[in-house]
Design an enzyme around this catalytic site. Structure first.
Site, mmCIF file in Angstrom:
data_model
loop_
_atom_site.group_PDB
_atom_site.id
_atom_site.type_symbol
_atom_site.label_atom_id
_atom_site.label_comp_id
_atom_site.label_asym_id
_atom_site.label_seq_id
_atom_site.Cartn_x
_atom_site.Cartn_y
_atom_site.Cartn_z
ATOM 1 N N ARG A 127 -45.608 -16.165 -33.485
ATOM 2 C CA ARG A 127 -46.956 -16.742 -33.460
ATOM 3 C C ARG A 127 -48.061 -15.691 -33.325
ATOM 4 N NH1 ARG A 127 -44.265 -20.044 -35.343
ATOM 5 N NH2 ARG A 127 -44.181 -22.282 -34.915
ATOM 6 N N LEU A 128 -47.723 -14.420 -33.543
ATOM 7 C CA LEU A 128 -48.741 -13.375 -33.520
ATOM 8 C C LEU A 128 -49.268 -13.178 -34.945
ATOM 9 C CD1 LEU A 128 -47.231 -10.775 -31.018
ATOM 10 C CD2 LEU A 128 -48.961 -12.532 -30.607
#
Length: 215
Positions: A193-194
């Site tokens: 999720r970066l």
């Protein structure tokens, strides 16, 4: 009735978006991304985009329309000027358009100001459409309540007879909008999720400020 969607997860790992590999101009990057989507598999209409407006009732509303052209000036689509979106744009031309290309794990979010195209440009595009699409634009009093589908079909049948063998001219209430961007954000899915988020913000007529946003 309820359904827990908490286990719906996907790891995004197909690409990256880094500052040292992008253009100074967001339209050029958009062109690159759009070309890559066109050449990839899994997207039937890469030009499908979500148009979001603030309605006369004060609520935002989003709907999917088709991008028909993009230039150094902005993004062009066509619609009924008397529709809900058309009336919303007339009252508040600040809108958002966005693209989500799931197969490449990419999203583009564009904030801009919509303005009507000159009549000759709307005429030119209207003339390029199939006759059925032209008559459909004339038949549909878009966004209004109708009694049944049969009403539309009956009106279409009448127009088909009326215009048989005749030139079909663009109705005044139908035409294009040019959305001049003031901000364009490119989103590339990344693991954990970066995600990569790069935003271009217009600082004057020609220059763009480039910033990375936290995901």
């Amino acid at each position: 009735m309820q359904k827990d969607l908490g286990d719906y997860r996907k790891s995004y790992e197909k690409s990256a978006l880094m500052e040292d590999s992008i253009s100074d101009n967001p339209i050029q990057l958009f062109q690159t991304w759009f070309y890559e989507v066109e050449k990839s598999d899994g997207v039937d209409e890469p030009n499908a985009m979500t148009v979001s407006t603030v309605g006369l009732d004060g609520f935002p509303k989003s709907r999917v329309v088709l991008l028909k052209k993009y230039t150094h000036e902005g993004f062009i689509f066509y619609t009924n000027y008397n529709s809900e979106k058309g009336r919303a744009i007339s009252a508040n031309p600040n809108i958002c358009i966005s693209f989500f290309w799931a197969n490449l794990e990419r999203q583009v979010i564009i904030k801009g100001i919509a303005e009507k195209l000159p009549k000759n440009l709307s005429d030119g595009y209207f003339d390029s459409r199939p006759d059925g699409s032209k008559l459909g634009a004339m038949v549909s009093d878009q966004s209004t309540v109708i009694d049944s589908r049969a009403v539309l079909e009956d009106q279409l049948t009448k127009l088909e007879k009326e215009y048989e063998g005749k030139e079909i001219e663009r109705p005044d209430h139908w035409g294009g909008y040019l959305v001049r961007p003031v901000s364009i954000e490119f989103w590339q899915g990344r693991p954990n999720r970066l995600h990569d988020r790069i935003r271009y913000t217009l600082t004057n007529e020609y220059d763009w400020k480039i910033e990375r946003l936290a995901p």
